[in-house]
Write a protein that holds these residues in place. Structure first.
Motif, PDB file in Angstrom:
ATOM      1  N   PHE A  82      16.093 -59.794 -66.355  1.00  0.00           N
ATOM      2  CA  PHE A  82      17.134 -59.329 -67.233  1.00  0.00           C
ATOM      3  C   PHE A  82      17.173 -60.558 -68.329  1.00  0.00           C
ATOM      4  CE2 PHE A  82      18.468 -56.819 -63.629  1.00  0.00           C
ATOM      5  CZ  PHE A  82      18.556 -55.556 -64.356  1.00  0.00           C
ATOM      6  N   THR A  83      17.067 -61.636 -68.240  1.00  0.00           N
ATOM      7  CA  THR A  83      16.955 -62.493 -69.378  1.00  0.00           C
ATOM      8  C   THR A  83      15.839 -62.334 -70.167  1.00  0.00           C
ATOM      9  OG1 THR A  83      15.575 -64.162 -67.995  1.00  0.00           O
ATOM     10  CG2 THR A  83      17.907 -64.462 -67.769  1.00  0.00           C
ATOM     11  N   MET A  84      14.603 -61.762 -69.782  1.00  0.00           N
ATOM     12  CA  MET A  84      13.446 -61.671 -70.682  1.00  0.00           C
ATOM     13  C   MET A  84      13.829 -60.467 -71.487  1.00  0.00           C
ATOM     14  SD  MET A  84       9.372 -60.868 -70.217  1.00  0.00           S
ATOM     15  CE  MET A  84       9.021 -62.673 -70.533  1.00  0.00           C
ATOM     16  N   LEU A  85      14.600 -59.274 -70.738  1.00  0.00           N
ATOM     17  CA  LEU A  85      15.065 -58.173 -71.566  1.00  0.00           C
ATOM     18  C   LEU A  85      16.149 -58.579 -72.725  1.00  0.00           C
ATOM     19  CD1 LEU A  85      15.383 -55.544 -68.701  1.00  0.00           C
ATOM     20  CD2 LEU A  85      13.793 -55.300 -70.498  1.00  0.00           C
ATOM     21  N   GLY A  86      16.913 -59.419 -72.082  1.00  0.00           N
ATOM     22  CA  GLY A  86      17.874 -59.939 -73.242  1.00  0.00           C
ATOM     23  C   GLY A  86      17.184 -60.551 -74.429  1.00  0.00           C
ATOM     24  N   ALA A  87      16.234 -61.337 -74.059  1.00  0.00           N
ATOM     25  CA  ALA A  87      15.548 -62.000 -75.280  1.00  0.00           C
ATOM     26  C   ALA A  87      14.736 -60.817 -76.069  1.00  0.00           C
ATOM     27  CB  ALA A  87      14.481 -62.971 -74.866  1.00  0.00           C
ATOM     28  N   LEU A  88      14.408 -59.787 -75.347  1.00  0.00           N
ATOM     29  CA  LEU A  88      13.711 -58.721 -76.041  1.00  0.00           C
ATOM     30  C   LEU A  88      14.662 -57.845 -76.915  1.00  0.00           C
ATOM     31  CD1 LEU A  88      10.946 -57.549 -73.645  1.00  0.00           C
ATOM     32  CD2 LEU A  88      10.429 -58.570 -75.773  1.00  0.00           C
ATOM     33  N   THR A  89      15.895 -57.674 -76.448  1.00  0.00           N
ATOM     34  CA  THR A  89      16.809 -57.199 -77.177  1.00  0.00           C
ATOM     35  C   THR A  89      17.216 -57.867 -78.521  1.00  0.00           C
ATOM     36  OG1 THR A  89      17.513 -56.001 -75.178  1.00  0.00           O
ATOM     37  CG2 THR A  89      19.099 -56.118 -77.000  1.00  0.00           C
ATOM     38  N   ALA A  90      17.385 -59.077 -78.220  1.00  0.00           N
ATOM     39  CA  ALA A  90      17.667 -60.063 -79.381  1.00  0.00           C
ATOM     40  C   ALA A  90      16.507 -60.020 -80.463  1.00  0.00           C
ATOM     41  CB  ALA A  90      18.035 -61.430 -78.993  1.00  0.00           C
ATOM     42  N   ALA A  91      15.267 -60.013 -80.097  1.00  0.00           N
ATOM     43  CA  ALA A  91      14.301 -59.830 -81.017  1.00  0.00           C
ATOM     44  C   ALA A  91      14.272 -58.541 -81.673  1.00  0.00           C
ATOM     45  CB  ALA A  91      13.050 -60.192 -80.232  1.00  0.00           C
ATOM     46  N   HIS A  92      14.408 -57.667 -80.898  1.00  0.00           N
ATOM     47  CA  HIS A  92      14.639 -56.140 -81.434  1.00  0.00           C
ATOM     48  C   HIS A  92      15.685 -56.280 -82.502  1.00  0.00           C
ATOM     49  CE1 HIS A  92      16.156 -51.914 -81.337  1.00  0.00           C
ATOM     50  NE2 HIS A  92      14.622 -51.753 -81.595  1.00  0.00           N
ATOM     51  N   ALA A  93      16.924 -56.533 -82.328  1.00  0.00           N
ATOM     52  CA  ALA A  93      17.707 -56.687 -83.406  1.00  0.00           C
ATOM     53  C   ALA A  93      17.249 -57.353 -84.545  1.00  0.00           C
ATOM     54  CB  ALA A  93      18.966 -57.043 -82.850  1.00  0.00           C
ATOM     55  N   GLU A  94      16.722 -58.514 -84.364  1.00  0.00           N
ATOM     56  CA  GLU A  94      16.521 -59.368 -85.708  1.00  0.00           C
ATOM     57  C   GLU A  94      15.238 -58.725 -86.355  1.00  0.00           C
ATOM     58  OE1 GLU A  94      14.996 -63.811 -86.530  1.00  0.00           O
ATOM     59  OE2 GLU A  94      16.125 -63.450 -84.837  1.00  0.00           O
ATOM     60  N   LEU A  95      14.481 -57.928 -85.236  1.00  0.00           N
ATOM     61  CA  LEU A  95      13.250 -57.175 -86.400  1.00  0.00           C
ATOM     62  C   LEU A  95      13.816 -56.175 -86.999  1.00  0.00           C
ATOM     63  CD1 LEU A  95      10.264 -56.800 -86.867  1.00  0.00           C
ATOM     64  CD2 LEU A  95      10.022 -55.524 -84.820  1.00  0.00           C
ATOM     65  N   LEU A  96      14.868 -55.364 -86.694  1.00  0.00           N
ATOM     66  CA  LEU A  96      15.617 -54.453 -87.344  1.00  0.00           C
ATOM     67  C   LEU A  96      16.161 -54.833 -88.610  1.00  0.00           C
ATOM     68  CD1 LEU A  96      17.075 -51.981 -84.346  1.00  0.00           C
ATOM     69  CD2 LEU A  96      15.423 -51.356 -86.130  1.00  0.00           C
ATOM     70  N   ASP A  97      16.910 -55.850 -88.483  1.00  0.00           N
ATOM     71  CA  ASP A  97      17.382 -56.529 -89.527  1.00  0.00           C
ATOM     72  C   ASP A  97      16.186 -56.942 -90.799  1.00  0.00           C
ATOM     73  OD1 ASP A  97      19.752 -56.318 -88.552  1.00  0.00           O
ATOM     74  OD2 ASP A  97      19.983 -58.493 -87.918  1.00  0.00           O
ATOM     75  N   THR A  98      15.108 -57.276 -90.273  1.00  0.00           N
ATOM     76  CA  THR A  98      14.256 -57.591 -91.054  1.00  0.00           C
ATOM     77  C   THR A  98      13.614 -56.692 -91.844  1.00  0.00           C
ATOM     78  OG1 THR A  98      13.775 -59.540 -89.745  1.00  0.00           O
ATOM     79  CG2 THR A  98      11.960 -59.014 -91.193  1.00  0.00           C
ATOM     80  N   VAL A  99      13.214 -55.355 -91.200  1.00  0.00           N
ATOM     81  CA  VAL A  99      12.680 -54.290 -91.721  1.00  0.00           C
ATOM     82  C   VAL A  99      13.813 -53.541 -92.697  1.00  0.00           C
ATOM     83  CG1 VAL A  99      12.022 -51.754 -90.877  1.00  0.00           C
ATOM     84  CG2 VAL A  99      11.282 -53.794 -89.624  1.00  0.00           C
ATOM     85  N   ARG A 100      14.992 -53.518 -92.171  1.00  0.00           N
ATOM     86  CA  ARG A 100      16.211 -52.684 -92.943  1.00  0.00           C
ATOM     87  C   ARG A 100      16.173 -53.477 -94.334  1.00  0.00           C
ATOM     88  NH1 ARG A 100      20.220 -51.862 -88.061  1.00  0.00           N
ATOM     89  NH2 ARG A 100      19.265 -49.928 -87.449  1.00  0.00           N
ATOM     90  N   GLY A 101      15.932 -54.915 -94.328  1.00  0.00           N
ATOM     91  CA  GLY A 101      16.121 -55.852 -95.602  1.00  0.00           C
ATOM     92  C   GLY A 101      14.862 -55.660 -96.481  1.00  0.00           C
ATOM     93  N   ALA A 102      13.860 -55.035 -95.942  1.00  0.00           N
ATOM     94  CA  ALA A 102      12.575 -54.834 -96.653  1.00  0.00           C
ATOM     95  C   ALA A 102      12.813 -53.546 -97.452  1.00  0.00           C
ATOM     96  CB  ALA A 102      11.475 -54.487 -95.763  1.00  0.00           C
ATOM     97  N   ASP A 103      13.693 -52.743 -97.492  1.00  0.00           N
ATOM     98  CA  ASP A 103      13.982 -51.623 -98.272  1.00  0.00           C
ATOM     99  C   ASP A 103      14.142 -51.981 -99.723  1.00  0.00           C
ATOM    100  OD1 ASP A 103      13.591 -50.123 -96.074  1.00  0.00           O
ATOM    101  OD2 ASP A 103      15.686 -49.631 -95.726  1.00  0.00           O
TER     102      ASP A 103
END
Length: 85
Positions: free
Chosen positions: A64-85
């Motif tokens: 679950f710690t790796m899943l948590g890290a991936l969830t955090a990375a997913h959220a950060e990537l979403l912010d990055t992609v949304r900011g690219a608009d």
């Protein structure tokens, strides 16, 4: 008359291989941590020069710690992609 150059739909060149210094530094840092035994597994997502993407799991992956890290990375990537608009 065309000059014969292939461009992407966005107008940029296609198939240009150019190393990304920030990525190279991060991978070298991770490699050193793996060599020292600090990192024992990883999940990698890659964006290739042609716009395609791939992923790879290596070493001891799970928990679950790796899943948590991936969830955090997913959220950060979403912010990055949304900011690219």
């Amino acid at each position: 008359m065309s000059d014969g150059k292939v461009v992407s739909l966005c107008g940029g060149p296609v198939g240009v291989l150019e190393p990304n210094a920030t990525l190279v530094a991060a991978l070298e840092e991770a490699l050193e941590a793996a060599r020292s035994g600090e990192i024992v597994g990883g999940v990698f997502a890659f964006e290739h020069f042609d716009g395609s993407s791939s992923f790879r799991l290596a070493g001891l992956c799970g928990g679950f710690t790796m899943l948590g890290a991936l969830t955090a990375a997913h959220a950060e990537l979403l912010d990055t992609v949304r900011g690219a608009d």
